[in-house]
Design a protein around this motif. Structure first.
Motif, short mmCIF file in Angstrom:
data_model
loop_
_atom_site.label_atom_id
_atom_site.label_comp_id
_atom_site.label_asym_id
_atom_site.label_seq_id
_atom_site.Cartn_x
_atom_site.Cartn_y
_atom_site.Cartn_z
N GLY A 136 -6.47 -4.08 -6.62
CA GLY A 136 -5.89 -4.55 -5.37
C GLY A 136 -4.64 -3.77 -5.01
O GLY A 136 -4.24 -2.83 -5.71
N PHE A 137 -3.99 -4.17 -3.92
CA PHE A 137 -2.81 -3.47 -3.43
C PHE A 137 -1.62 -3.67 -4.35
O PHE A 137 -0.74 -2.81 -4.42
CB PHE A 137 -2.45 -3.96 -2.03
CG PHE A 137 -3.54 -3.80 -1.01
CD1 PHE A 137 -4.50 -2.81 -1.14
CD2 PHE A 137 -3.62 -4.65 0.08
CE1 PHE A 137 -5.51 -2.66 -0.20
CE2 PHE A 137 -4.61 -4.50 1.03
CZ PHE A 137 -5.57 -3.51 0.90
N THR A 138 -1.54 -4.80 -5.05
CA THR A 138 -0.37 -5.08 -5.88
C THR A 138 -0.50 -4.55 -7.31
O THR A 138 0.50 -4.46 -8.02
CB THR A 138 -0.12 -6.60 -5.97
OG1 THR A 138 -1.25 -7.23 -6.58
CG2 THR A 138 0.11 -7.19 -4.60
N ASP A 139 -1.71 -4.22 -7.74
CA ASP A 139 -1.90 -3.92 -9.16
C ASP A 139 -2.70 -2.64 -9.39
O ASP A 139 -3.52 -2.57 -10.29
CB ASP A 139 -2.59 -5.09 -9.87
CG ASP A 139 -3.99 -5.36 -9.32
OD1 ASP A 139 -4.34 -4.78 -8.28
OD2 ASP A 139 -4.73 -6.14 -9.95
N TYR A 140 -2.45 -1.61 -8.61
CA TYR A 140 -3.20 -0.37 -8.83
C TYR A 140 -2.47 0.60 -9.75
O TYR A 140 -3.06 1.58 -10.19
CB TYR A 140 -3.55 0.30 -7.49
CG TYR A 140 -2.38 0.87 -6.72
CD1 TYR A 140 -2.11 2.24 -6.74
CD2 TYR A 140 -1.57 0.06 -5.94
CE1 TYR A 140 -1.07 2.77 -6.01
CE2 TYR A 140 -0.54 0.58 -5.21
CZ TYR A 140 -0.28 1.95 -5.25
OH TYR A 140 0.76 2.47 -4.53
N ILE A 141 -1.21 0.34 -10.05
CA ILE A 141 -0.45 1.17 -11.00
C ILE A 141 -0.41 0.50 -12.37
O ILE A 141 -0.64 1.14 -13.41
CB ILE A 141 0.98 1.41 -10.49
CG1 ILE A 141 0.94 2.22 -9.19
CG2 ILE A 141 1.81 2.15 -11.53
CD1 ILE A 141 2.29 2.42 -8.55
N THR A 142 -0.13 -0.81 -12.38
CA THR A 142 0.01 -1.54 -13.64
C THR A 142 -1.20 -1.41 -14.57
O THR A 142 -1.02 -1.22 -15.78
CB THR A 142 0.31 -3.02 -13.35
OG1 THR A 142 1.45 -3.11 -12.51
CG2 THR A 142 0.56 -3.78 -14.64
N ALA A 192 5.42 -8.24 -4.58
CA ALA A 192 5.20 -7.47 -5.80
C ALA A 192 4.45 -6.16 -5.55
O ALA A 192 4.24 -5.39 -6.47
CB ALA A 192 4.41 -8.31 -6.81
N THR A 193 4.06 -5.89 -4.30
CA THR A 193 3.36 -4.64 -3.99
C THR A 193 4.26 -3.46 -4.28
O THR A 193 5.44 -3.46 -3.89
CB THR A 193 2.94 -4.63 -2.51
OG1 THR A 193 2.18 -5.80 -2.23
CG2 THR A 193 2.13 -3.39 -2.18
N PRO A 194 3.77 -2.43 -4.97
CA PRO A 194 4.61 -1.24 -5.24
C PRO A 194 5.18 -0.66 -3.95
O PRO A 194 4.53 -0.67 -2.90
CB PRO A 194 3.63 -0.27 -5.90
CG PRO A 194 2.61 -1.14 -6.55
CD PRO A 194 2.45 -2.32 -5.64
N ARG A 195 6.41 -0.18 -4.04
CA ARG A 195 7.11 0.29 -2.84
C ARG A 195 6.33 1.39 -2.12
O ARG A 195 6.29 1.43 -0.89
CB ARG A 195 8.50 0.82 -3.22
CG ARG A 195 9.35 1.18 -2.00
CD ARG A 195 10.73 1.64 -2.40
NE ARG A 195 10.69 2.92 -3.08
CZ ARG A 195 11.76 3.59 -3.49
NH1 ARG A 195 12.95 3.06 -3.32
NH2 ARG A 195 11.65 4.75 -4.11
N GLY A 196 5.71 2.31 -2.89
CA GLY A 196 4.97 3.39 -2.27
C GLY A 196 3.85 2.91 -1.39
O GLY A 196 3.59 3.47 -0.31
N PHE A 197 3.17 1.84 -1.82
CA PHE A 197 2.07 1.32 -1.00
C PHE A 197 2.62 0.59 0.23
O PHE A 197 2.04 0.68 1.32
CB PHE A 197 1.18 0.37 -1.81
CG PHE A 197 -0.10 0.04 -1.12
CD1 PHE A 197 -1.21 0.83 -1.27
CD2 PHE A 197 -0.20 -1.07 -0.27
CE1 PHE A 197 -2.41 0.55 -0.61
CE2 PHE A 197 -1.37 -1.36 0.40
CZ PHE A 197 -2.48 -0.54 0.23
#
Length: 306
Positions: free
Chosen positions: A126-132, A195-200
């Motif tokens: 998802g948008f919030t957890d694509y890096i973690t 919680a969405t990463p800043r870049g997204f």
């Protein structure tokens, strides 16, 4: 402070709801609520606001440390599991829909043919957890957008695409054949979780064009492409995405309109930097080769900005 408490904290932040976090962790909602309360008692202050779920200043400070601790525990567990697991470990691939358009299934098929002995598993991101998931070793490679801004992650550009606005079909924006950034900067956007990463967030809100400021936001929080389409169709705001998402999803109640002066954005294959697994290196090399050699044939050419 226990690992399960930190896992519950991260899940609530990323999912935006206690019930969704509980479902993800296979726990009951009261158990997750109890973990958060225990953490807050130990820290001595609230870490989350409720209704809607938002990070407090203490939660903002805690979250990078929580991710580091949970990621380290996961890496340790994976290292031990690799020793006792018979046969090669699977290659775990994450996909933020629609990935890198037609290249995503092409890369997966080609890798299965090239290395049939390596099992592939697919996980939706998802948008919030694509890096973690990459940093926590839950996936080994991920088709995402935009490129993660994290020195621990390597990203290979697979597609470069124009931007489109997803607008409710009944809105004035949907009547346009094309738009410019000035047309869409002051319109309500669907809301991304804190919680969405800043870049997204910057990508989704055209932050560069608005000097880093957030646009007006609707009430709905969206975490996936399906959430985004449903929220826009119900009139909760507009969304910004890549050309290929609008081409892949023919959703009732929406229309995708190109933003012709917006900078093009990339979809990428992200992996942990310097991942030593030969399977990961082979998957990355194969994706780059297919994007270079077959990409122009597989992905229909969009209309360039005028």
């Amino acid at each position: 402070m226990e690992l399960r408490q930190l896992e519950s904290f991260l899940a609530v932040v990323e999912e935006g709801q206690f019930a969704r976090a509980a479902s993800r962790l296979f726990l009951s909602p009261p158990a997750v609520t109890g973990h958060i309360r225990q953490l807050e008692r130990e820290i001595g202050m609230p870490i989350l606001q409720r209704s809607p779920v938002m990070l407090t200043p203490a939660g903002e400070r805690l979250i990078p440390h929580a991710r580091a601790i949970v990621g380290a525990a996961k890496a340790a567990s994976d290292a031990v599991r690799d020793i006792r697991t018979e046969g090669p470990a699977p290659l775990r691939v994450g996909v933020m829909a629609p990935g890198s358009a037609e290249l995503t299934p092409a890369v997966l098929r080609a890798f299965r043919q090239a290395q049939p002995q390596t099992r592939i598993t697919i996980e939706s991101l998802g948008f919030t957890d694509y890096i973690t998931p990459l940093l926590e070793h839950r996936v080994d490679a991920a088709f995402v957008r935009p490129a993660p801004d994290d020195e621990r992650i390597a990203a290979e550009v697979l597609t470069a695409e124009p931007r489109v606005i997803i607008a409710p079909a009944t809105s004035e924006l949907a009547d346009a054949e094309e738009l410019r950034l000035a047309d869409v900067l002051e319109v309500d956007y669907v809301r991304l979780p804190d919680a969405t990463p800043r870049g997204f967030m910057e990508y989704a809100y055209f932050a560069t064009a608005r000097d880093g400021m957030r646009p007006p936001l609707g009430l709905d929080q969206v975490r996936t492409a399906q959430d985004l389409l449903n929220s826009v169709a119900s009139g909760q705001g507009i969304g910004a995405t890549l050309y290929s998402l609008g081409r892949f999803y023919r959703w009732p109640g929406i229309r995708c309109v190109p933003v012709v002066d917006a900078p093009w954005e990339a979809s990428v294959l992200a992996t942990r930097r310097n991942d030593p697994r030969p399977e990961v290196q082979a998957f990355r090399a194969l994706a780059v080769m297919i994007a270079r050699d077959l990409g122009p044939k597989l992905v229909p050419a969009p209309k360039p900005p005028s």
